[in-house]
Design a protein around this motif. Structure first.
Motif, short mmCIF file in Angstrom:
data_model
loop_
_atom_site.label_atom_id
_atom_site.label_comp_id
_atom_site.label_asym_id
_atom_site.label_seq_id
_atom_site.Cartn_x
_atom_site.Cartn_y
_atom_site.Cartn_z
N LYS A 87 0.85 -1.25 -0.06
CA LYS A 87 0.10 -0.12 0.15
C LYS A 87 0.98 1.23 0.14
O LYS A 87 1.85 1.34 0.90
CB LYS A 87 -0.76 0.00 1.11
CG LYS A 87 -1.87 1.11 1.31
CD LYS A 87 -2.76 0.89 2.34
CE LYS A 87 -3.89 2.29 2.24
NZ LYS A 87 -4.71 2.37 3.36
N ILE A 88 0.63 2.02 -0.85
CA ILE A 88 1.54 3.26 -1.17
C ILE A 88 0.82 4.36 -0.15
O ILE A 88 -0.60 4.73 -0.53
CB ILE A 88 1.61 3.73 -2.57
CG1 ILE A 88 2.28 2.77 -3.20
CG2 ILE A 88 2.17 5.08 -2.60
CD1 ILE A 88 2.46 2.95 -4.94
N ILE A 89 1.33 4.93 0.55
CA ILE A 89 1.11 6.21 1.63
C ILE A 89 1.64 7.27 1.17
O ILE A 89 3.07 7.62 1.06
CB ILE A 89 1.47 5.64 3.04
CG1 ILE A 89 0.77 4.48 3.31
CG2 ILE A 89 0.83 6.83 3.73
CD1 ILE A 89 1.05 3.94 4.85
N TYR A 90 0.75 8.25 0.81
CA TYR A 90 1.44 9.64 0.40
C TYR A 90 1.47 10.71 1.60
O TYR A 90 0.43 10.76 2.19
CB TYR A 90 0.61 10.29 -0.72
CG TYR A 90 0.66 9.42 -2.02
CD1 TYR A 90 1.59 9.51 -3.08
CD2 TYR A 90 -0.43 8.56 -2.36
CE1 TYR A 90 1.55 8.83 -4.17
CE2 TYR A 90 -0.28 7.74 -3.58
CZ TYR A 90 0.78 7.92 -4.59
OH TYR A 90 0.91 7.31 -5.51
N ARG A 91 2.47 11.26 1.91
CA ARG A 91 2.48 12.00 2.94
C ARG A 91 3.04 13.60 2.42
O ARG A 91 3.85 13.63 1.38
CB ARG A 91 3.61 11.66 3.93
CG ARG A 91 3.96 12.59 5.14
CD ARG A 91 4.73 11.83 6.19
NE ARG A 91 3.91 10.72 6.73
CZ ARG A 91 4.44 9.58 7.35
NH1 ARG A 91 5.50 9.53 7.37
NH2 ARG A 91 3.71 8.87 7.87
N VAL A 114 -3.17 13.04 -1.45
CA VAL A 114 -3.63 12.53 0.33
C VAL A 114 -4.94 12.09 0.31
O VAL A 114 -5.56 11.37 0.82
CB VAL A 114 -3.32 13.78 1.18
CG1 VAL A 114 -3.84 13.34 2.61
CG2 VAL A 114 -1.72 13.88 1.05
N ILE A 115 -5.92 12.99 -0.58
CA ILE A 115 -7.36 12.72 -0.78
C ILE A 115 -7.78 12.50 -2.22
O ILE A 115 -6.89 12.92 -3.29
CB ILE A 115 -8.45 14.06 -0.10
CG1 ILE A 115 -8.02 15.23 -0.82
CG2 ILE A 115 -7.80 14.01 1.37
CD1 ILE A 115 -8.57 16.43 -0.62
N LYS A 116 -8.89 12.04 -2.47
CA LYS A 116 -9.35 11.73 -3.90
C LYS A 116 -9.86 12.79 -4.80
O LYS A 116 -9.73 13.16 -5.82
CB LYS A 116 -10.12 10.37 -3.78
CG LYS A 116 -9.43 9.05 -3.55
CD LYS A 116 -10.29 8.12 -3.74
CE LYS A 116 -9.65 6.88 -3.26
NZ LYS A 116 -9.93 5.66 -3.56
N VAL A 141 0.37 15.59 6.88
CA VAL A 141 -0.68 14.86 6.62
C VAL A 141 -0.55 13.79 5.75
O VAL A 141 0.31 13.97 4.73
CB VAL A 141 -2.08 15.57 6.08
CG1 VAL A 141 -2.43 16.50 7.33
CG2 VAL A 141 -1.78 16.37 4.94
N ASP A 142 -1.06 12.67 5.96
CA ASP A 142 -0.68 11.71 4.82
C ASP A 142 -2.33 10.85 4.31
O ASP A 142 -3.03 11.19 4.96
CB ASP A 142 0.22 10.49 5.38
CG ASP A 142 -0.38 9.89 6.64
OD1 ASP A 142 -1.38 9.39 6.55
OD2 ASP A 142 0.56 9.72 7.60
N SER A 143 -2.03 10.06 3.56
CA SER A 143 -3.15 9.65 2.86
C SER A 143 -3.93 8.26 3.56
O SER A 143 -4.85 7.94 3.47
CB SER A 143 -2.83 8.88 1.28
OG SER A 143 -1.66 7.89 1.59
N GLU A 144 -3.17 8.00 4.65
CA GLU A 144 -3.57 6.88 5.28
C GLU A 144 -4.72 7.49 6.42
O GLU A 144 -5.63 6.58 6.95
CB GLU A 144 -2.63 6.25 6.13
CG GLU A 144 -2.82 4.92 6.75
CD GLU A 144 -1.86 3.95 7.05
OE1 GLU A 144 -0.98 4.84 7.83
OE2 GLU A 144 -1.81 2.76 6.93
#
Length: 156
Positions: A87-91, A114-116, A141-144
């Motif tokens: 799972k790729i997490i964008y920060r 981070v958001i869609k 902030v991150d996408s998780e």
């Protein structure tokens, strides 16, 4: 060209067209030039010798069913052998300046993946009644994170 020779030429064209039409409509024609009719076996043999494959309707349906069964089996095997996916997490580091709006923040977060959807984020901020509570500053902030968590960090 004189008018007399022009009339003669036109008359010749009309006669030639009439003769061709009469031959076309009144003379029995055969496309192959032979009156021999081939039997079904002869046609199959002739086509097979040319490299064509001839199947009956039942054989054709059986082959289609067999191909679909092979496809279904391959898909079932593919589903059972799933490789673990990372799972790729964008920060991102978000800097909110004075005068920014929730849509500005949403667009920045959307660009950072981070958001869609920035507009859905802005609508969520509006629903929570925090649109006027944007706090200027720098945030990580991150996408998780959930949308609620991001809103609680950035908005009062």
């Amino acid at each position: 060209m004189t008018s007399k020779s022009m009339r003669s030429f036109a008359g010749g064209l009309i006669v030639a067209a009439g003769v061709c039409g009469a031959v076309y409509f009144f003379v029995p024609g055969d496309a192959t030039g032979t009156s021999e009719k081939l039997s079904e076996d002869d046609m199959k043999e002739s086509l097979a010798s040319e490299g064509y494959v001839i199947h009956s309707e039942k054989e054709w349906e059986d082959q289609i069913a067999e191909a679909e069964a092979i496809k279904d089996k391959a898909e079932a095997e593919k589903e059972t052998v799933k490789e673990p996916t990372e799972k790729i997490i964008y920060r991102t580091v978000l800097t909110v300046s004075k005068g920014s709006t929730s849509i500005d923040v949403g667009k920045t977060l959307q660009k950072a993946k981070v958001i869609k959807n920035a507009y859905e984020f802005s609508d969520e901020v509006e629903k929570k009644g925090k649109a006027n509570g944007l706090r200027p500053g720098t945030y990580v902030v991150d996408s998780e994170m959930t949308t609620e968590k991001i809103i609680s960090i950035i908005f009062k």
